[in-house]
Structure formats: structure tokens, C-alpha cells
Design a protein around this motif. Structure first.
Motif, PDB file in Angstrom:
ATOM      1  N   LEU A   1       2.760  -1.655   5.808  1.00 56.40           N
ATOM      2  CA  LEU A   1       3.658  -2.316   4.877  1.00 56.40           C
ATOM      3  C   LEU A   1       3.577  -1.613   3.532  1.00 56.40           C
ATOM      4  O   LEU A   1       2.510  -1.155   3.130  1.00 56.40           O
ATOM      5  N   LEU A   2       4.696  -1.518   2.871  1.00 57.84           N
ATOM      6  CA  LEU A   2       4.722  -1.013   1.510  1.00 57.84           C
ATOM      7  C   LEU A   2       4.705  -2.235   0.605  1.00 57.84           C
ATOM      8  O   LEU A   2       5.632  -3.040   0.619  1.00 57.84           O
ATOM      9  N   VAL A   3       3.627  -2.387  -0.155  1.00 55.83           N
ATOM     10  CA  VAL A   3       3.432  -3.540  -1.025  1.00 55.83           C
ATOM     11  C   VAL A   3       3.688  -3.095  -2.455  1.00 55.83           C
ATOM     12  O   VAL A   3       3.235  -2.023  -2.867  1.00 55.83           O
ATOM     13  N   GLN A   4       4.410  -3.917  -3.222  1.00 54.23           N
ATOM     14  CA  GLN A   4       4.693  -3.575  -4.614  1.00 54.23           C
ATOM     15  C   GLN A   4       4.381  -4.738  -5.541  1.00 54.23           C
ATOM     16  O   GLN A   4       4.799  -5.858  -5.286  1.00 54.23           O
ATOM     17  N   PHE A   5       3.623  -4.434  -6.575  1.00 55.05           N
ATOM     18  CA  PHE A   5       3.387  -5.356  -7.680  1.00 55.05           C
ATOM     19  C   PHE A   5       3.866  -4.632  -8.930  1.00 55.05           C
ATOM     20  O   PHE A   5       3.417  -3.521  -9.199  1.00 55.05           O
ATOM     21  N   GLY A   6       4.775  -5.220  -9.663  1.00 56.62           N
ATOM     22  CA  GLY A   6       5.273  -4.588 -10.878  1.00 56.62           C
ATOM     23  C   GLY A   6       6.007  -3.286 -10.624  1.00 56.62           C
ATOM     24  O   GLY A   6       6.055  -2.427 -11.487  1.00 56.62           O
ATOM     25  N   GLY A   7       6.549  -3.111  -9.425  1.00 49.88           N
ATOM     26  CA  GLY A   7       7.319  -1.919  -9.109  1.00 49.88           C
ATOM     27  C   GLY A   7       6.512  -0.736  -8.620  1.00 49.88           C
ATOM     28  O   GLY A   7       7.067   0.301  -8.296  1.00 49.88           O
ATOM     29  N   TYR A   8       5.176  -0.862  -8.563  1.00 44.46           N
ATOM     30  CA  TYR A   8       4.340   0.240  -8.103  1.00 44.46           C
ATOM     31  C   TYR A   8       3.951   0.027  -6.654  1.00 44.46           C
ATOM     32  O   TYR A   8       3.342  -0.981  -6.316  1.00 44.46           O
ATOM     33  N   PRO A   9       4.280   0.985  -5.763  1.00 46.61           N
ATOM     34  CA  PRO A   9       4.031   0.810  -4.330  1.00 46.61           C
ATOM     35  C   PRO A   9       2.637   1.245  -3.879  1.00 46.61           C
ATOM     36  O   PRO A   9       2.014   2.110  -4.479  1.00 46.61           O
ATOM     37  N   ALA A  10       2.179   0.603  -2.813  1.00 47.46           N
ATOM     38  CA  ALA A  10       0.926   0.985  -2.153  1.00 47.46           C
ATOM     39  C   ALA A  10       1.045   0.621  -0.676  1.00 47.46           C
ATOM     40  O   ALA A  10       1.686  -0.371  -0.328  1.00 47.46           O
ATOM     41  N   GLU A  11       0.435   1.418   0.183  1.00 48.91           N
ATOM     42  CA  GLU A  11       0.472   1.123   1.610  1.00 48.91           C
ATOM     43  C   GLU A  11      -0.622   0.142   1.996  1.00 48.91           C
ATOM     44  O   GLU A  11      -1.741   0.204   1.496  1.00 48.91           O
ATOM     45  N   TYR A  12      -0.282  -0.734   2.907  1.00 52.59           N
ATOM     46  CA  TYR A  12      -1.144  -1.793   3.425  1.00 52.59           C
ATOM     47  C   TYR A  12      -1.166  -1.584   4.935  1.00 52.59           C
ATOM     48  O   TYR A  12      -0.166  -1.822   5.599  1.00 52.59           O
ATOM     49  N   HIS A  13      -2.276  -1.043   5.465  1.00 48.22           N
ATOM     50  CA  HIS A  13      -2.375  -0.711   6.890  1.00 48.22           C
ATOM     51  C   HIS A  13      -3.039  -1.859   7.643  1.00 48.22           C
ATOM     52  O   HIS A  13      -4.217  -2.157   7.421  1.00 48.22           O
ATOM     53  N   VAL A  14      -2.296  -2.468   8.534  1.00 45.62           N
ATOM     54  CA  VAL A  14      -2.853  -3.522   9.385  1.00 45.62           C
ATOM     55  C   VAL A  14      -3.438  -2.827  10.604  1.00 45.62           C
ATOM     56  O   VAL A  14      -2.710  -2.317  11.460  1.00 45.62           O
ATOM     57  N   LEU A  15      -4.765  -2.784  10.657  1.00 47.65           N
ATOM     58  CA  LEU A  15      -5.442  -2.136  11.782  1.00 47.65           C
ATOM     59  C   LEU A  15      -5.385  -3.021  13.016  1.00 47.65           C
ATOM     60  O   LEU A  15      -5.189  -2.547  14.133  1.00 47.65           O
ATOM     61  N   ALA A  16      -5.601  -4.324  12.798  1.00 46.51           N
ATOM     62  CA  ALA A  16      -5.605  -5.279  13.907  1.00 46.51           C
ATOM     63  C   ALA A  16      -5.353  -6.669  13.361  1.00 46.51           C
ATOM     64  O   ALA A  16      -5.778  -7.004  12.257  1.00 46.51           O
ATOM     65  N   THR A  17      -4.660  -7.474  14.142  1.00 44.27           N
ATOM     66  CA  THR A  17      -4.476  -8.889  13.841  1.00 44.27           C
ATOM     67  C   THR A  17      -4.067  -9.596  15.123  1.00 44.27           C
ATOM     68  O   THR A  17      -3.411  -9.001  15.977  1.00 44.27           O
ATOM     69  N   ASP A  18      -4.469 -10.851  15.243  1.00 47.65           N
ATOM     70  CA  ASP A  18      -3.946 -11.679  16.333  1.00 47.65           C
ATOM     71  C   ASP A  18      -2.988 -12.719  15.761  1.00 47.65           C
ATOM     72  O   ASP A  18      -2.535 -13.593  16.463  1.00 47.65           O
ATOM     73  N   TYR A  19      -2.680 -12.623  14.476  1.00 48.98           N
ATOM     74  CA  TYR A  19      -1.749 -13.465  13.723  1.00 48.98           C
ATOM     75  C   TYR A  19      -2.239 -14.891  13.498  1.00 48.98           C
ATOM     76  O   TYR A  19      -1.905 -15.499  12.498  1.00 48.98           O
ATOM     77  N   GLU A  20      -3.027 -15.429  14.399  1.00 51.68           N
ATOM     78  CA  GLU A  20      -3.462 -16.829  14.318  1.00 51.68           C
ATOM     79  C   GLU A  20      -4.863 -16.989  13.759  1.00 51.68           C
ATOM     80  O   GLU A  20      -5.243 -18.086  13.352  1.00 51.68           O
ATOM     81  N   ASN A  21      -5.660 -15.917  13.745  1.00 51.16           N
ATOM     82  CA  ASN A  21      -7.053 -16.045  13.347  1.00 51.16           C
ATOM     83  C   ASN A  21      -7.533 -15.011  12.336  1.00 51.16           C
ATOM     84  O   ASN A  21      -8.233 -15.353  11.399  1.00 51.16           O
ATOM     85  N   TYR A  22      -7.210 -13.745  12.530  1.00 53.58           N
ATOM     86  CA  TYR A  22      -7.774 -12.702  11.677  1.00 53.58           C
ATOM     87  C   TYR A  22      -6.799 -11.547  11.453  1.00 53.58           C
ATOM     88  O   TYR A  22      -5.851 -11.348  12.224  1.00 53.58           O
ATOM     89  N   SER A  23      -7.074 -10.782  10.403  1.00 50.95           N
ATOM     90  CA  SER A  23      -6.370  -9.535  10.134  1.00 50.95           C
ATOM     91  C   SER A  23      -7.348  -8.578   9.469  1.00 50.95           C
ATOM     92  O   SER A  23      -8.095  -8.965   8.570  1.00 50.95           O
ATOM     93  N   SER A  24      -7.337  -7.334   9.902  1.00 47.05           N
ATOM     94  CA  SER A  24      -8.177  -6.277   9.342  1.00 47.05           C
ATOM     95  C   SER A  24      -7.250  -5.273   8.670  1.00 47.05           C
ATOM     96  O   SER A  24      -6.422  -4.645   9.331  1.00 47.05           O
ATOM     97  N   VAL A  25      -7.379  -5.130   7.344  1.00 45.85           N
ATOM     98  CA  VAL A  25      -6.431  -4.359   6.533  1.00 45.85           C
ATOM     99  C   VAL A  25      -7.161  -3.266   5.770  1.00 45.85           C
ATOM    100  O   VAL A  25      -8.263  -3.488   5.264  1.00 45.85           O
ATOM    101  N   TYR A  26      -6.518  -2.100   5.642  1.00 44.97           N
ATOM    102  CA  TYR A  26      -7.191  -0.933   5.058  1.00 44.97           C
ATOM    103  C   TYR A  26      -6.206  -0.072   4.276  1.00 44.97           C
ATOM    104  O   TYR A  26      -5.007  -0.035   4.560  1.00 44.97           O
TER     105      TYR A  26
END
Length: 192
Positions: free
Chosen positions: A110-135
Motif C-alpha cells: 500500500l502507498l500510505v500518505q500523511f501530509g502528501g508524503y508517500p511511503a510503502e506499507y508492505h503487508v507480509l502476512a495477515t489473516d484479516y481477523e487476528n493479525y497483520s505483519s507489516v514492514y
């Protein structure tokens, strides 16, 4: 306070997207070496990812020093965009928040932006209902600057669930020894 939303686990990812390279690099966990060759969740779907996530562990970073009760609420904005509403409690006990937006740019990224500045948000793993591992990782010369967040839907997850989420980092060659546990308690000032 406005109603919340979706994405990077802090009112703090704003530092990651701070505009200048020096400011951007200053906030991350820094170590010698190259960024690992990671595998994103290829079948990532933003819709079931919406809702509240609690940050359980992270790499320490300058912009999160002393922060606990870190929480993110992600909500649909339409047209493939998600609102990212991050909150935390500062070491002085104040409520901090940041609102941004994100959209999927490739599978699991995902490309995440706060104040117009972008950064990548890599979802390594998630089961949507319990956990997400982001890097997130960036290289400069011999050094790498990293962000990592272990998120859960439950405020107080089981040890087994945390182990499952941590395994996604280990499977991608990401060092777990420097993870910091984020306090989540009944006294945390979460948005409703």
C-alpha cells in the motif's frame, strides 16, 4: 476528534513520510546490511483489512519514543482509497493522532500518505481477523533503515497468535531481536 480509519500503525508514520531524506531516515531502526528480500501477501485484499488494529510490537523509532496505546483504524473512502487514522498516547500522557490515506499499488503493498508524503506499507502476512505483519525498509550505502509493526485485532492477543505474526517476519529474514513491545491496556485512550 474525527472518526478513524485505516493503515500505518501510528500517528507516527508521518515521520516516515516527512519530506526530507534526512528526516525520513532519522526515524527508522538503523542497522548495517541490506534490506531483506521480502515476500508480500500476494492475494492481499484491502476490504477485509478495514477496521481497528492494535500495535503489539514494533522496531523502536525516534518518532515513537515513549508512545504506547498505539492503534490504527482503517476505513473505506471509496475509489480504492482507505483513510488511515493512527492514534497513540505520548510519554506525557497526551493523545496524539494523525490522519492519512492509502491505496494498494501492487499485491500486498500500500502507498500510505500523511501530509502528501508517500511511503510503502508492505503487508507480509495477515489473516484479516487476528493479525497483520507489516514492514518497510530503505537502503542507503552500507545501512538499512527499517520499520516493522506487528498488529492484532485483539487488544490482548494470545501468545500463540503473536508467535504466528512474528513468524512472518522471521520467514522474511527480518530480525526480531530488536522488536519493542507496545503497551496496550485498559487505561489506553482509544477512539470509539
Amino acid at each position: 476528534m474525527s472518526r478513524g480509519s485505516w493503515m500505518a500503525p501510528l500517528a507516527l508514520l508521518a515521520a516516515l513520510v516527512s519530506g526530507s531524506l534526512a528526516a525520513d531516515l532519522a526515524g527508522r531502526y538503523v542497522s548495517l546490511g541490506k534490506c531483506p528480500d521480502i515476500t508480500n501477501k500476494a492475494d492481499f485484499d484491502a476490504v477485509p483489512y478495514l477496521g481497528r488494529w492494535y500495535e503489539q510490537e514494533r522496531y523502536d523509532s525516534d518518532f515513537q519514543i515513549g508512545m504506547d496505546c498505539v492503534n490504527a483504524i482503517y476505513s473505506d473512502m471509496g475509489n480504492g482509497y482507505v483513510e488511515v487514522h493512527n492514534t497513540a498516547r505520548t510519554s506525557e500522557g497526551d493523545f496524539a493522532e494523525a490522519i492519512g490515506e492509502a491505496h494498494v499499488v501492487e499485491p500486498g503493498v500500500l502507498l500510505v500518505q500523511f501530509g502528501g508524503y508517500p511511503a510503502e506499507y508492505h503487508v507480509l502476512a495477515t489473516d484479516y481477523e487476528n493479525y497483520s505483519s507489516v514492514y518497510n525498509c530503505f537502503e542507503e550505502g552500507e545501512y538499512r533503515w527499517q520499520y516493522a509493526w506487528l498488529l492484532t485485532r485483539a487488544q490482548f492477543p494470545s501468545a500463540d497468535l503473536l508467535a504466528t505474526a512474528r513468524q512472518a517476519f522471521a520467514d522474511n529474514g527480518i530480525d526480531l531481536d530488536s522488536f519493542h513491545v507496545t503497551y496496550q491496556g485498559d487505561d489506553c485512550p482509544y477512539l470509539p
